[in-house]
Scaffold this active site. Structure first.
Site, PDB file in Angstrom:
ATOM      1  N   TYR A   1      45.874 105.262  48.792  1.00 11.92           N
ATOM      2  CA  TYR A   1      44.625 104.490  48.871  1.00 11.92           C
ATOM      3  C   TYR A   1      43.491 105.254  48.199  1.00 11.92           C
ATOM      4  CZ  TYR A   1      40.689 101.894  50.804  1.00 11.92           C
ATOM      5  OH  TYR A   1      39.529 101.154  50.941  1.00 11.92           O
TER       6      TYR A   1
ATOM      7  N   GLY B   1      33.664  91.384  52.355  1.00 13.21           N
ATOM      8  CA  GLY B   1      33.438  90.340  51.369  1.00 13.21           C
ATOM      9  C   GLY B   1      32.803  89.103  51.972  1.00 13.21           C
TER      10      GLY B   1
END
Length: 267
Positions: free
Chosen positions: A142, A15
């Site tokens: 996940y 990010g």
């Protein structure tokens, strides 16, 4: 006018790399983290946002819109990892990672869509994972969260088509980030029947992250996707064998593919 981008989970890793790359290419970038240190970091406007707390999403989006009057892109990047034998992973941790990786992403989408629909333009990029294309041993939860987000994206694309709002996924493989340190790791229990296999698989996963690709590669792909007039449904970014593994899953009988994974993890 400069295009306005909102990136969740922009304080580190992928990010942060995306945010900085886009600022350097003249985008107006708003990044989020749960507790930003500054309101402006290297040209990125930082907002406090916890994807598991809808009220923080509402405030962050409202703050952005008050300042910019529009939002052109949402990059849903905030997420967390989790490892452990499925049988031994606490339910509270399973729910927590779903709240972050799946439900949290959906809440941010819901917050920006009214503006994008009114604009009749916009793009949502959901960061999933190559792990979301397959059930991986000791990473099953996940994989499930990222797989769910990918499937939801497919449905959303069709619902949003009439409003000229685009949505896609970008699935990274292993990148050199701090995700391993931030994962929830179910403890390796001395009396666990999974002890040896889990311990060995955990070491292998951490090694893959340490030898992962440069996050700058992911940032360049994101920019290319953003500038595409007709983005594909899914993009995959990773080493050749990671991307090829998805094609193999489609081509091979399920049990053959399962054997490949078992051999890969030494199980």
């Amino acid at each position: 006018m400069s295009k306005v981008v909102l990136i969740t989970g922009a304080s580190s890793g992928i990010g942060q790399a995306i945010a900085q790359f886009l600022v350097n290419h003249s985008y107006t970038v708003y990044g989020t983290s749960r507790n930003p240190k500054n309101s402006l970091e290297n040209g990125v406007h930082m907002l406090a946002l916890d994807v598991t707390k809808p009220e923080t999403i509402t405030v962050a989006v409202a703050t952005l819109l008050k300042a910019e009057g529009k939002i052109d892109y949402l990059i849903n990047n905030a997420g967390m990892g989790i490892t452990g034998p499925l049988e031994e992973t606490p339910d509270t941790e399973t729910r927590r990672v779903f709240e972050t990786n799946y439900f949290g992403a959906l809440e941010v989408i819901k917050a920006v869509l009214p503006t994008m629909r009114a604009q009749r333009s916009g793009m949502v990029i959901n960061i999933t994972s190559i792990a979301g294309y397959m059930g991986l041993p000791y990473r099953g939860i996940y994989s499930a969260t990222k797989g769910a987000l990918g499937i939801t994206t497919e449905a959303y694309r069709m619902e949003l088509k009439e409003f000229n709002v685009k949505m896609t996924t970008v699935a990274p493989g292993d990148f050199a980030t701090n995700i391993a340190a931030g994962r929830y790791h179910a403890p390796v229990l001395d009396n666990s029947p999974y002890k040896d296999n889990y311990k060995n698989t955990l070491a292998l996963m951490d090694e893959h992250v340490d030898k992962g690709m440069d996050t700058a590669i992911m940032a360049k792909v994101i920019k290319r996707v953003m500038e595409s007039k007709n983005p594909k449904v899914h993009y995959r970014v990773g080493f050749f064998m990671q991307r090829f593994s998805i094609a193999l899953k489609r081509m091979l009988p399920d049990t053959w593919y399962e054997k490949l994974l078992l051999n890969h993890y030494g199980l």
